[in-house]
Motif scaffolding. Structure first.
Motif: not given
Length: 298
Positions: A24-39
């Motif tokens: 499995n994988s994910v793709w990012f669009d190079g614009s607004s896609d982002r993943m954040d962890s909790a602090s």
């Protein structure tokens, strides 16, 4: 006009190794896609860590951030416009290998950072010769007095106006090991990759979970196995990621173990096309024809 390259089973290309290692994988669009962890708060001043991932670039010639850790002390791992990787920390030091990433295939990249002594960077299992610019990495590269947020595919620093320098491409099997380094012998590159026919290939998600479970409390493993919860931490640490402008549509079965074709942005005939959706969609305008070359024959 748009052309869409389907991810069908008949497009699957496998090698002479475990095709189920990581699927499995994910793709990012190079614009607004982002993943954040909790602090995340360090249990104590941490002097080392490891970040690694399989990546497939969908764009070249521009600066892109794979990962950053922010809050108090901050660090980032990126690819520069020249195709060279760069580990940047605390606004005072950068460490770069000379090798350039210029292909559309899967790369395994690994950063092992040790406070006070520098960093090791590996590409496809091979340690790279690096050059350091600046005064060096602080001894405590994760400060216990600050919380830290991990970000994939976007980089924000409030003091510089919150600039976003996102990544466009795929990621698979993303690992963070809190308090471990290759320099100290806590793990080796063979813990992240298997060797098959004189080449390094992906280790199974189950094997990587065992490695990550042995790390500090801030460790995580993102294997993207659940399309409806792609930010889920597959390890026992519970460090899940939240999504910005992403969802189940960003999930893909294209992986370093099961490689699917995408549109080849390096082909000269594709230079006037607009690519999106993990380079599965190509758009043209005006009188341009709709042809596009893929990375693999169908």
């Amino acid at each position: 006009m748009s052309l869409i390259l389907p991810l069908a089973g008949s497009n699957l290309v496998t090698g002479g190794f475990d095709a189920e290692a990581t699927t499995n994988s994910v793709w990012f669009d190079g614009s607004s896609d982002r993943m954040d962890s909790a602090s995340m708060s360090a249990q104590s001043d941490a002097t080392c860590y490891i970040w690694s991932a399989w990546v497939m670039l969908n764009k070249f010639g521009s600066e892109q951030y794979f990962w950053s850790m922010e809050g108090g002390n901050y660090s980032s791992f990126k690819i520069e416009s020249t195709g060279v990787l760069c580990f940047y920390t605390e606004g005072i030091s950068s460490i770069k290998p000379s090798k350039k990433m210029k292909d559309t295939g899967w790369y395994h990249i690994l950063l092992s950072a040790k406070g006070g002594s520098g960093a090791k960077i590996f590409i496809n299992g091979v340690e790279q010769s690096t050059t350091q610019v600046g005064s060096g990495i602080p001894t405590n590269i994760i400060s216990a007095s600050n919380t830290h947020t991990h970000r994939l595919a976007g980089y924000f620093v409030g003091a510089t106006g919150g600039s976003l320098i996102p990544y466009m491409g795929y990621m698979s099997q993303v690992v963070f090991l809190d308090g471990f380094s290759i320099q100290d012998g806590d793990v080796a590159i063979s813990d992240f990759l298997d060797e098959s026919d004189d080449r390094f290939v992906a280790r199974s998600d189950a094997n990587m979970k065992t490695v990550v479970d042995s790390g500090g409390s801030n460790s995580y493993l993102l294997n993207f196995s659940n399309a409806s919860d792609i930010g889920n931490d597959f390890s026992s640490k519970g460090n899940d990621f939240s999504l910005t402008s992403m969802g189940s549509a960003n999930h893909s079965k294209n992986s370093p173990s099961n490689t699917y074709p995408v549109m080849n942005i390096l082909d000269p005939s594709n230079s006037t096309r607009t690519f999106s959706e993990g380079n599965l969609r190509v758009s043209t305008s005006g009188g341009s024809d709709g042809a596009a070359i893929s990375t693999l024959p169908l």
